[in-house]
Design an enzyme around this catalytic site. Structure first.
Site, mmCIF file in Angstrom:
data_model
loop_
_atom_site.group_PDB
_atom_site.id
_atom_site.type_symbol
_atom_site.label_atom_id
_atom_site.label_comp_id
_atom_site.label_asym_id
_atom_site.label_seq_id
_atom_site.Cartn_x
_atom_site.Cartn_y
_atom_site.Cartn_z
ATOM 1 N N LEU A 137 -10.178 -5.719 -77.753
ATOM 2 C CA LEU A 137 -8.963 -6.805 -78.184
ATOM 3 C C LEU A 137 -8.170 -6.715 -79.373
ATOM 4 O O LEU A 137 -6.981 -6.854 -79.383
ATOM 5 C CB LEU A 137 -9.601 -8.180 -77.842
ATOM 6 C CG LEU A 137 -9.910 -8.400 -76.404
ATOM 7 C CD1 LEU A 137 -10.415 -9.810 -76.119
ATOM 8 C CD2 LEU A 137 -8.551 -8.308 -75.578
ATOM 9 N N ARG B 126 -24.747 -22.403 -78.570
ATOM 10 C CA ARG B 126 -25.870 -21.381 -78.208
ATOM 11 C C ARG B 126 -26.898 -21.401 -78.975
ATOM 12 O O ARG B 126 -28.048 -21.288 -78.408
ATOM 13 C CB ARG B 126 -24.927 -19.956 -78.311
ATOM 14 C CG ARG B 126 -23.927 -19.862 -77.409
ATOM 15 C CD ARG B 126 -23.144 -18.571 -77.593
ATOM 16 N NE ARG B 126 -22.244 -18.530 -76.506
ATOM 17 C CZ ARG B 126 -21.236 -17.676 -76.190
ATOM 18 N NH1 ARG B 126 -21.045 -16.672 -77.118
ATOM 19 N NH2 ARG B 126 -20.308 -17.648 -75.257
ATOM 20 N N SER C 265 -22.937 -15.211 -68.074
ATOM 21 C CA SER C 265 -21.815 -16.389 -69.019
ATOM 22 C C SER C 265 -22.227 -17.642 -69.150
ATOM 23 O O SER C 265 -22.737 -18.321 -68.208
ATOM 24 C CB SER C 265 -20.619 -16.161 -68.392
ATOM 25 O OG SER C 265 -19.409 -17.167 -68.854
ATOM 26 N N LEU D 270 -12.908 -13.864 -78.213
ATOM 27 C CA LEU D 270 -11.580 -13.199 -77.634
ATOM 28 C C LEU D 270 -10.610 -13.747 -78.164
ATOM 29 O O LEU D 270 -9.421 -13.020 -78.720
ATOM 30 C CB LEU D 270 -11.709 -13.252 -76.026
ATOM 31 C CG LEU D 270 -12.881 -13.123 -75.404
ATOM 32 C CD1 LEU D 270 -12.746 -13.336 -73.787
ATOM 33 C CD2 LEU D 270 -13.183 -11.536 -75.456
HETATM 34 C C1 LIG Z 1 -21.508 -9.477 -72.224
HETATM 35 C C2 LIG Z 1 -20.628 -10.095 -73.212
HETATM 36 C C3 LIG Z 1 -19.790 -11.266 -72.671
HETATM 37 C C4 LIG Z 1 -18.881 -11.606 -73.964
HETATM 38 N N1 LIG Z 1 -18.060 -12.784 -73.107
HETATM 39 C C5 LIG Z 1 -17.240 -13.473 -74.102
HETATM 40 C C6 LIG Z 1 -16.470 -14.648 -73.644
HETATM 41 O O1 LIG Z 1 -16.484 -15.105 -72.403
HETATM 42 N N2 LIG Z 1 -15.762 -14.972 -74.372
HETATM 43 C C7 LIG Z 1 -15.499 -14.920 -75.947
HETATM 44 O O2 LIG Z 1 -14.663 -15.348 -76.518
HETATM 45 N N3 LIG Z 1 -16.237 -13.510 -76.252
HETATM 46 C C8 LIG Z 1 -17.177 -13.211 -75.487
HETATM 47 N N4 LIG Z 1 -17.832 -11.966 -75.756
HETATM 48 C C9 LIG Z 1 -17.571 -11.448 -77.286
HETATM 49 C C10 LIG Z 1 -16.455 -10.565 -77.152
HETATM 50 O O3 LIG Z 1 -16.519 -9.752 -76.085
HETATM 51 C C11 LIG Z 1 -16.295 -9.713 -78.388
HETATM 52 O O4 LIG Z 1 -16.851 -10.135 -79.728
HETATM 53 C C12 LIG Z 1 -15.118 -8.999 -78.666
HETATM 54 O O5 LIG Z 1 -14.564 -8.514 -77.554
HETATM 55 C C13 LIG Z 1 -15.042 -8.020 -79.645
HETATM 56 O O6 LIG Z 1 -13.829 -7.266 -79.778
HETATM 57 P P1 LIG Z 1 -13.059 -6.313 -80.664
HETATM 58 O O7 LIG Z 1 -11.855 -5.980 -80.445
HETATM 59 O O8 LIG Z 1 -13.595 -6.823 -82.019
HETATM 60 O O9 LIG Z 1 -14.339 -5.027 -80.323
HETATM 61 P P2 LIG Z 1 -14.751 -4.083 -79.091
HETATM 62 O O10 LIG Z 1 -14.097 -4.669 -78.100
HETATM 63 O O11 LIG Z 1 -16.206 -3.886 -79.265
HETATM 64 O O12 LIG Z 1 -13.917 -2.730 -79.704
HETATM 65 C C14 LIG Z 1 -14.714 -1.750 -80.568
HETATM 66 C C15 LIG Z 1 -13.447 -0.701 -80.357
HETATM 67 O O13 LIG Z 1 -13.950 0.076 -81.575
HETATM 68 C C16 LIG Z 1 -14.087 1.349 -81.343
HETATM 69 N N5 LIG Z 1 -14.720 1.956 -82.003
HETATM 70 C C17 LIG Z 1 -16.136 1.559 -82.571
HETATM 71 N N6 LIG Z 1 -16.633 2.236 -83.726
HETATM 72 C C18 LIG Z 1 -15.871 3.532 -83.795
HETATM 73 C C19 LIG Z 1 -15.789 4.554 -84.563
HETATM 74 N N7 LIG Z 1 -16.633 4.868 -85.495
HETATM 75 N N8 LIG Z 1 -14.700 5.398 -84.433
HETATM 76 C C20 LIG Z 1 -13.939 5.308 -83.662
HETATM 77 N N9 LIG Z 1 -13.759 3.973 -82.758
HETATM 78 C C21 LIG Z 1 -14.791 3.131 -82.732
HETATM 79 C C22 LIG Z 1 -14.572 1.440 -79.912
HETATM 80 O O14 LIG Z 1 -14.332 2.647 -79.188
HETATM 81 C C23 LIG Z 1 -13.740 0.465 -79.361
HETATM 82 O O15 LIG Z 1 -12.374 0.799 -78.975
HETATM 83 C C24 LIG Z 1 -18.715 -11.369 -74.858
HETATM 84 C C25 LIG Z 1 -19.534 -10.178 -75.395
HETATM 85 C C26 LIG Z 1 -20.447 -9.965 -74.679
HETATM 86 C C27 LIG Z 1 -21.333 -8.689 -75.167
#
Ligand SMILES: Cc1cc2nc3c(=O)[nH]c(=O)nc-3n(C[C@H](O)[C@H](O)[C@H](O)COP(=O)(O)OP(=O)(O)OC[C@H]3O[C@@H](n4cnc5c(N)ncnc54)[C@H](O)[C@@H]3O)c2cc1C
Ligand code: FES
Lengths: 254, 662
Positions: free
Chosen positions: B47, B334, B288, B466
């Site tokens: 995201l 939580r 959830s 999110l």
């Molecule tokens: C099961 C579950 C349910 C959840 N439900 C909720 C919810 O209902 N509401 C809420 O607010 N939050 C929720 N969360 C938390 C939330 O989903 C995450 O905190 C959030 O989506 C993280 O987004 P992000 O963009 O920071 O990272 P991520 O979506 O983890 O993306 C990481 C990105 O980095 C890339 N990447 C990582 N390391 C490297 C590297 N070395 N080289 C190249 N690319 C790399 C990956 O390929 C990926 O594209 C939930 C989490 C889990 C585990």
């Protein structure tokens, strides 16, 4: 804590840069019915590493049936025997002690094998890049509730949007057609008022890209929907055909 | 370990309500012609990354984006279930920007930065607008307007959702915006690529070294700024709700190249996950938090009660959250819900074969919804069976995919028997320290989303990750990056033949070669499992000084053993997931050590960080505001050696108090 006492035989497709591909036989003891199919592969891989053999490469990430990464063709069916279930959510309790299980990668010209059970699905990303979006730059949006959307339309759009882009539909189809995948995105956006402005051009461009990628034609067999782990409906394909024909009649582009 | 002076977070002056708007109207701009010559590297397309990459490209910057999965659509964000918060006050139930701000600071146990959190609350509404415009099919009411539900730690309904697949729908929305730019050629997408180091030139971040995971080739990519949007590090515990590939490598490499690591020990243990079923378990599955809207949590009043949940009569059940926290009941934050579950299980009231589980029960909700349907349809004397059938249908519509997932994994039908749940590692509040601009301590290097130490203090409220990821990517970085890039317009293209690129690439290559050359006896997977066990036992839901000290010694020994005995199969010039995994596990081991050091240093309990030595008589977290009202920002000096920097936290707008949900 479940003691693992199943015995499983596996025939797994192995392929690499230097090896054009073929089946290898493996035998596994101590498999627990509570293990997921991929955890069973973890055990196999640990065993292979211990024996000094290269582990089997396979795609996976969420192991919750939502990312669409896992993609095993199990006993002749994408994602195995259960309806509406991805490989990672399939559990060994769906098999019997002593079973022989055949595991292959997705087979389709548009999805070349990278290694073992891992295929290249970039074609799907390119189809989306061709038109699977609403052109709205960040900051352009109006208040979200200023546009009421009938619940039914929103629910139908959501059902189509549930597609996880795994490619099982392509793997299931004897023609390796991507119609279910493409139609799900076209439907989702065509059902929503926000998607109307680009409705025709979207259908045209996405279909053109789908054809360019080398996916086959649709002959309405329905295997795609039957094997889809998210049970995406064939109705989407009918809707897409309408969209596409409508778009072609009024076409100025493509 | 040394400690040194305080850190400047560069929070704009002025009243909290106007900090962001004033900042936005005074931040230096980059004109469109110059934007075309500025390159931005976005690592990660969850995201945070997808929204940032698309938005920056829309603005006219040249963007390169990277992810290690085969498609940006598969980032871990896809798995988020329950929802996303926004202070829209569509329900007219008293929500406001201030209340979201207040709830988040309080929920984080007063360890988050006021300025950032207020900004987050301010832009939260825009996120929903943007997502709806992009075609995200949020749940709606019959009148066609958006539907909301409640999440923990709040008393209003401000959570927007799409069944139990909110993350999927939001990510697919952000992904489609990203793909649109890819199609236009303004973003160059590198999938199946892993960033393995950042490249600094003259004290500024100027690019990355990435490995093509299909061919094994190392690539140099130059940029005027680098954004790490690489997610959280919960997998340091081996078992967590994170996707299998989630890892700390990108953040850790940046840390070793000068970026301070903020609050590494702040980990979120989520109360409602499917319990561990066997030793081959590879990951844990979340149920959830939205389920706590309708599910009631309980254990039997008697110890060792082995009857199935649905056969235990009402008066023999202990709804311990409702009992202990009447004001918030099942919707306490939580950290509190997790500790309460652990307390009951440790005391011998746990259920299921392992006794490490509590019930999450929907019978009351089925009954309530069933009667609601009867009323709606004017049915006067419905039968009990009809009530149950209608009630189940409503529950199915709200949570169907979660119930299916539960059934698939456990083999039990949660429509018939209560779910069994137990806490599991879920999210990391810690991450790279960033200032108000989201810039790390390395100029030009930014961190967004879960990868930064973020706005959640010591405990994140549900549905706020999110929100934060999309806030960072859609609405914050597009402004704040201008203040840095405005000074870079004369820099010109970054030369990737510069000595710093050559040197960094060599270091990366040497490390990879080393990993495959050891050819010991133990797989990376087994090292990971052992690390996870140490972390869970000694740096998990409850921590104490002795355990943490032991953990540090054990982790150092594990690191030493890893580099002596790891066995990596295959070669470096082909698709090789074992090699990818080995590198990630090596980084997790180093991170684990720092987490324990941080937990040991923080001699208080706050949010998810519970030091057994510091608790109230009722077993609640006991903060020490006098001595610990700061963000710990760790500077890496050398192996086993860090220096602690502190960012003092100042609360001008919120009166700090002991957190109470009673
Ligand atoms: C099961 C579950 C349910 C959840 N439900 C909720 C919810 O209902 N509401 C809420 O607010 N939050 C929720 N969360 C938390 C939330 O989903 C995450 O905190 C959030 O989506 C993280 O987004 P992000 O963009 O920071 O990272 P991520 O979506 O983890 O993306 C990481 C990105 O980095 C890339 N990447 C990582 N390391 C490297 C590297 N070395 N080289 C190249 N690319 C790399 C990956 O390929 C990926 O594209 C939930 C989490 C889990 C585990
Ligand atoms: S691993 Fe994500 S859907 Fe199977």
């Amino acid at each position: 804590m479940s003691a693992g006492n199943m015995h499983i035989k596996l025939k797994v497709w192995r392929q690499s840069n230097t090896n054009k591909g073929g089946f290898e036989d493996y035998s596994l003891d101590g498999v627990s019915p509570d293990m997921s199919f991929l955890e069973m592969f973890d055990v196999l891989n640990e065993q292979l590493i211990e024996a000094g053999t290269e582990p089997v490469a396979f795609d996976h990430d969420c192991r919750e049936g939502i990312c669409g990464a896992c993609s095993m063709y199990i006993n002749g069916r994408p994602h195995g025997p259960l309806r509406g279930v991805t490989t990672c959510q399939l559990h060994m309790r769906s098999f019997n002690d002593g079973d022989t299980i055949v595991v292959e990668p997705w087979r389709a010209e548009a999805f070349p094998v990278i290694k073992d059970l891992v295929v290249d699905r970039d074609a799907f990303d390119r189809v989306i890049a061709a038109g699977g979006f609403i052109s709205v730059n960040t900051g352009n949006a109006q208040d979200a509730n200023s546009l009421p959307i009938p619940k039914e339309a929103a629910d139908d759009a959501f059902s189509a949007a549930a597609c996880i882009g795994c490619g099982a539909c392509v793997a299931a189809c004897k023609n390796a057609s991507a119609m279910l995948f493409v139609s799900a995105k076209i439907s989702q956006l065509a059902l929503l008022p926000q998607g109307q402005a680009e409705r025709s051009i979207r259908a045209e461009k996405m279909v053109a890209q789908m054809d360019a990628e080398g996916f086959g034609a649709c002959t309405n067999t329905g295997a795609c929907s039957a094997e889809c782990p998210k049970e995406i409906s064939m109705v989407n394909i009918a809707r897409m055909n309408r969209e596409y024909i409508g778009a072609k009649i009024s076409s100025t582009a493509v | 370990m040394a400690t040194s002076s305080s850190l400047d977070a560069k929070i704009p002056q002025g009243p909290i309500e106007t900090k962001w708007s004033k900042y936005k109207s005074s931040v230096p701009l980059v004109n469109p012609a110059n934007k075309r010559n500025l390159e931005i590297i976005v690592v990660g397309t969850g995201l945070a990354g997808a929204s940032a990459a698309a938005t920056l490209a829309e603005l006219g910057y040249k963007v390169k984006a990277f992810c290690f999965q085969d498609s940006p659509r598969r980032a871990h964000s896809i798995a988020a279930q329950g929802g996303i918060n926004a202070a829209k006050n569509y329900q007219n139930d008293g929500d406001s920007i201030y209340r979201l701000f207040y709830d988040t600071i309080k929920g984080g146990d007063y360890r988050a930065r006021e300025g950032n959190v207020h900004r987050l609350a301010e832009v939260s509404g825009n996120i929903i607008d943007q997502c709806v415009a992009a075609g995200v099919p949020f749940a709606r009411e019959y009148g066609g307007l958006l539907s909301n539900r409640s999440f923990g730690g709040t008393q209003v309904q401000r959570t927007f959702y799409a069944a139990g697949q909110t993350g999927q729908q939001l990510l697919l929305g952000a992904y489609s915006g990203l793909q649109r730019q890819v199609g236009m050629g303004t973003v160059q997408m590198y999938n199946r690529h892993e960033m393995l180091d950042v490249v600094n030139i003259d004290g500024k971040c100027r690019g990355i070294i990435a490995r093509n995971l299909i061919t094994g080739e190392l690539e140099r990519h130059g940029g005027h700024a680098v954004l790490l949007c690489t997610g959280g590090y919960g997998n340091v515990f081996y078992l967590s709700t994170n996707a299998m590939g989630s890892n700390v490598t990108a953040a850790w490499k940046a840390h070793k190249k000068g970026a301070f690591f903020g609050n590494p020990c702040f980990t979120q243990i989520h109360p409602t996950c499917i319990p561990v079923s066997g030793e081959h378990q590879s990951k844990l599955t979340l149920m959830s938090e939205s389920l706590r809207n309708d599910g009631r949590i309980w254990v039997p009043k008697a110890k060792n009660d082995t009857r199935p949940g649905n056969e235990i009569p009402e008066n023999e059940r202990d709804y311990y959250l409702e009992r202990r926290y009447p004001a918030f009941g099942n919707l306490v934050p939580r950290d509190i819900a997790s500790r309460a579950a652990k307390e009951r299980c440790d005391a011998g009231y746990g259920v299921g074969t392992s006794k490490l589980a509590v019930f999450l029960d929907f019978a009351a909700a089925v009954d309530r919804y069933g009667h609601g349907e009867a009323n709606k349809n004017n049915i006067a004397n419905p039968s009990k069976e009809d009530i149950i059938t209608w009630g189940k249908a409503v529950v199915k519509e709200k949570y169907g995919n979660l119930f299916d997932m539960y059934k698939q994994i456990t083999g039990e039908d949660p429509y018939e028997v209560p779910m069994r749940i137990y806490p599991a590692v879920h999210y990391t509040m810690g991450g790279l320290w960033v200032d108000y601009n989201l810039m790390t301590t390395v100029p030009g290097l930014y961190a967004l989303g879960e990868a930064n130490f973020s706005d959640h203090g010591a405990n994140r409220l549900g549905a706020s990750a999110l929100m934060q990821g999309l806030a960072d990517g859609y609405f914050v970085i597009p402004y704040t990056i201008g203040s840095y890039l405005a000074k870079e317009i004369g820099t010109g293209k970054i030369p990737t033949d510069h000595e710093a690129f050559v040197q960094t690439e060599k270091e990366v290559k040497d490390r990879i070669d080393k990993l495959v050359s050891i050819q010991g006896k133990t797989s990376p997977e087994l090292f990971h499992r052992r690390l996870g066990q140490i972390m869970w036992d000694k740096c998990g839901m409850a921590r104490n000084a002795q355990g943490l000290k032991e953990a540090i010694v054990e982790i150092r020994a594990l690191r030493e053993e890893f580099w002596r005995d790891v066995k990596v199969m295959g070669t470096t010039t082909e698709f090789n997931p074992e090699l990818d995994k080995a590198g990630r596990v090596a980084d997790f081991i180093e991170l684990g050590e720092l987490m324990c050091i941080d937990a040991l240093t923080r001699e208080e309990s706050c949010g998810g960080h519970f030091r057994e030595e510091h608790q109230t008589e009722e077993g609640e977290a006991l903060r020490d505001d006098e001595n610990f009202m700061f963000v710990s920002a760790w500077e890496h000096k050398s192996i086993e050696n860090w220096e602690l920097h502190k960012e003092e936290l100042i609360y001008d707008n919120i009166k700090i108090a002991q957190r109470s949900y009673k």
